[in-house]
Write a protein that holds these residues in place. Structure first.
Motif, PDB file in Angstrom:
ATOM      1  N   GLY A 199      46.160  42.635  42.402  1.00 24.32           N
ATOM      2  CA  GLY A 199      45.915  43.684  41.422  1.00 24.32           C
ATOM      3  C   GLY A 199      46.410  45.034  41.906  1.00 24.32           C
ATOM      4  O   GLY A 199      47.208  45.133  42.847  1.00 24.32           O
ATOM      5  N   ALA A 254      42.259  47.395  39.059  1.00 23.96           N
ATOM      6  CA  ALA A 254      42.439  46.510  37.909  1.00 23.96           C
ATOM      7  C   ALA A 254      43.211  45.275  38.335  1.00 23.96           C
ATOM      8  O   ALA A 254      44.101  45.341  39.188  1.00 23.96           O
ATOM      9  N   ASN A 255      42.869  44.133  37.722  1.00 23.16           N
ATOM     10  CA  ASN A 255      43.558  42.885  38.051  1.00 23.16           C
ATOM     11  C   ASN A 255      43.394  41.912  36.893  1.00 23.16           C
ATOM     12  O   ASN A 255      42.465  42.031  36.078  1.00 23.16           O
ATOM     13  N   THR A 256      44.297  40.954  36.828  1.00 33.51           N
ATOM     14  CA  THR A 256      44.200  39.841  35.886  1.00 33.51           C
ATOM     15  C   THR A 256      44.055  38.559  36.691  1.00 33.51           C
ATOM     16  O   THR A 256      44.894  38.266  37.565  1.00 33.51           O
ATOM     17  N   ARG A 261      40.581  39.618  32.527  1.00 35.00           N
ATOM     18  CA  ARG A 261      40.977  40.945  32.991  1.00 35.00           C
ATOM     19  C   ARG A 261      39.737  41.622  33.559  1.00 35.00           C
ATOM     20  O   ARG A 261      38.679  41.616  32.920  1.00 35.00           O
ATOM     21  N   SER A 294      41.023  37.893  21.631  1.00 34.56           N
ATOM     22  CA  SER A 294      40.774  38.670  22.848  1.00 34.56           C
ATOM     23  C   SER A 294      39.444  39.400  22.707  1.00 34.56           C
ATOM     24  O   SER A 294      39.130  39.926  21.629  1.00 34.56           O
ATOM     25  N   ASP A 296      36.765  42.188  24.926  1.00 35.39           N
ATOM     26  CA  ASP A 296      36.535  43.063  26.070  1.00 35.39           C
ATOM     27  C   ASP A 296      35.162  43.698  25.981  1.00 35.39           C
ATOM     28  O   ASP A 296      34.673  44.011  24.880  1.00 35.39           O
TER      29      ASP A 296
END
Length: 511
Positions: A199, A254-256, A261, A294, A296
């Protein structure tokens, strides 16, 4: 800061980039424009200017110069005269200072005009070390400006220019608080490292996680004229204080990971932005039969959040200045609070049903305002503006104030060049106890709106926006749309008018 300075900065950036050797090329990372087929015949110079490489592709040796210039014209059925540093361009939301009808040539109706420089340097190439494959140095710096006026975005200046004036319509020009207050880099300003698996970690000035998430799930994302989230940072990323839509002195990860996510942010106190803050975000793109969906979720907490406002005539008298002199002082009033915000949002693309050009979006956000546990360590707020110690309110919320916000809308790519969007936003305020001495029980608040209402009474607010955007060339699009906003009961306290409608049209060049 005039536009000539900005153009000089762009020229210098271009010269700096051209001094390097390699063009990394690759697909553009700039989003927000539709697919476009190049002309089959060679185009003249002017066509190449508007229809050359896609926006965000001016890249040399890992350095990308990019940006947007947005000119617009706006009619407000009940508005207030805009000034050059009002980066939203016009007063689209009904407010206390909304007066008669206005028609103005202005800017930024569809999106903020800015110039940016971002980098993505591979460490393996930079240092010649294969062991660093997958690692990159990244940075971003953005200068937001108002092209119709030739000014740096500085919405706090609009507050200062109205110091000492009453809220009666026509007494004041359009003024708001915001997160862009005359800083040269009033958008992003950060740097850090990125790894293809681990990330990215950056430090500096970032959009809040809530700001970025709401933008991704808002059909009218980025449009000051058509989106409540874009126009009002209070509910659109600031978690109750619009200055907090962007965080100074912050660290962000931040990372996936697979279909998930994840992101987290922490803001250190000081650096012209009150107390510390922290936030977390988790999202998922669902696979299989739910592909296209999606979701969040975001949570944020702010200590000593600052909501600035213009000084009253009494404040100016206490500073021993005339009203005219008070309007030249970089001094403002403020309310300080501890805020909690959380939101859940979703969008669904109908490709499973053969309509991959249609996406529905919506969500829920809750904001809680309470009195702070501490006072500000510094009376300097963003952009170097000073807060008048005699009018900083730490005790407004004797009981918590709460916002509950819902929104729903969608986008429809009618053709590769033409996109339609529409959204409805609604939020409610509870009845809360304040220190102003006004009525505090629901029974005394019912049925009162406008000048008869108390600001601590329960109330509601609605905003509806719709737009059409035509991508004329790769870099140039034209747009038109309309928004309507209406405030009721406590959320219309002191208003002469409680609704306004605002048609707008314009053109936007992106590079």
């Amino acid at each position: 800061m005039k536009l000539s300075v900005l153009l000089s900065a762009v020229a210098i950036a271009g010269l700096t980039a051209s001094a390097n050797a390699a063009d990394l090329g690759g697909p553009s990372t700039y989003s927000g424009y539709n697919a476009y087929s190049a002309a089959s015949a060679p185009a003249p110079l002017i066509a190449n200017f508007f229809d050359g490489a896609a926006p965000g592709s001016i890249t040399v040796a890992g350095i990308t110069v990019y940006g947007t210039v947005d000119y617009s014209a706006v009619y407000n059925s009940h508005g207030a005269s805009p000034t050059g540093t009002l980066y939203q361009g016009s007063l689209y939301q009904i407010s206390k200072i909304s007066g008669g009808s206005q028609f103005n040539g202005t800017n930024n109706a569809m999106s903020q005009s800015f110039v940016g420089i971002k980098t993505n340097e591979k460490l393996s190439d930079l240092l010649g070390a294969e062991s660093l494959t997958g690692w990159s140095l990244i940075s971003d710096a953005q200068i937001g400006f108002d092209p119709a006026w030739g000014d740096i975005a500085d919405v706090c200046k609009t507050l200062r220019m109205n110091n000492g004036l009453g809220a009666v319509p026509l007494d004041q020009t359009a003024n708001l608080d915001g997160s862009r207050c005359g800083q040269i880099f009033n958008g992003a300003l950060y740097g850090g490292v990125k790894n293809s698996e681990l990330g990215q970690l950056t430090y500096g000035r970032h959009n809040s996680l809530l700001n970025d998430a709401l933008g991704a799930y808002d059909p009218e994302a980025g449009s000051y004229a058509f989106s409540l989230f874009a126009f009002s940072g209070t509910v659109g990323g600031g978690g109750g204080a619009t200055e907090d839509a962007r965080w100074n002195n912050s660290i962000r990860y931040a990372n996936t990971i697979g279909i998930f996510r994840v992101a987290g942010m922490y803001r250190f106190e000081g650096m012209e932005q009150g107390g510390d803050a922290y936030s977390g975000n988790i999202g998922v793109d669902l696979p299989g039969p739910l592909k296209g969906l999606s979701i969040d979720g975001v949570y944020a907490h702010f200590n000593d959040a600052i909501a600035a406002s213009n000084l009253s005539a009494g404040d100016c008298a206490a500073l021993a200045t005339s009203i005219a002199a008070c309007q030249r002082l970089d001094v403002l009033s403020a309310t300080v609070s501890d805020n909690d915000a959380w939101s859940i949002m979703a969008k669904y693309n109908f490709s499973h049903f053969g309509f991959d050009n249609v996406t529905a979006m919506g969500g829920y956000e809750h904001i809680n305002f309470s009195n702070p546990d501490s006072s500000l360590d510094s009376l300097t707020t963003i952009g170097g503006y000073q807060l008048f110690g005699g009018d900083v309110n730490y005790n407004k919320y004797l009981t918590d104030k709460q916002f509950d916000l819902f929104w729903f809308g969608g986008k429809w790519a009618i053709s590769p060049k033409l996109t339609a969007a529409a959204a409805w936003y609604h939020y409610d305020q509870n009845t809360f106890v304040t220190n102003s001495g006004t009525s505090t029980t629901a029974s005394t608040c019912n049925g009162k709106s406008g000048t008869a209402a108390s600001g601590n009474c329960g109330g509601s607010f609605d905003w509806v926006g719709a737009s059409l955007d035509y991508q004329w060339t790769k870099r140039l699009d034209v747009y038109a749309g309309v928004s309507y906003s209406q405030a009721d009961d406590g959320l219309s306290s002191g208003f002469t008018y409680t609704s306004t409608w605002n048609p707008a049209f314009g053109a936007r060049f992106r590079f």
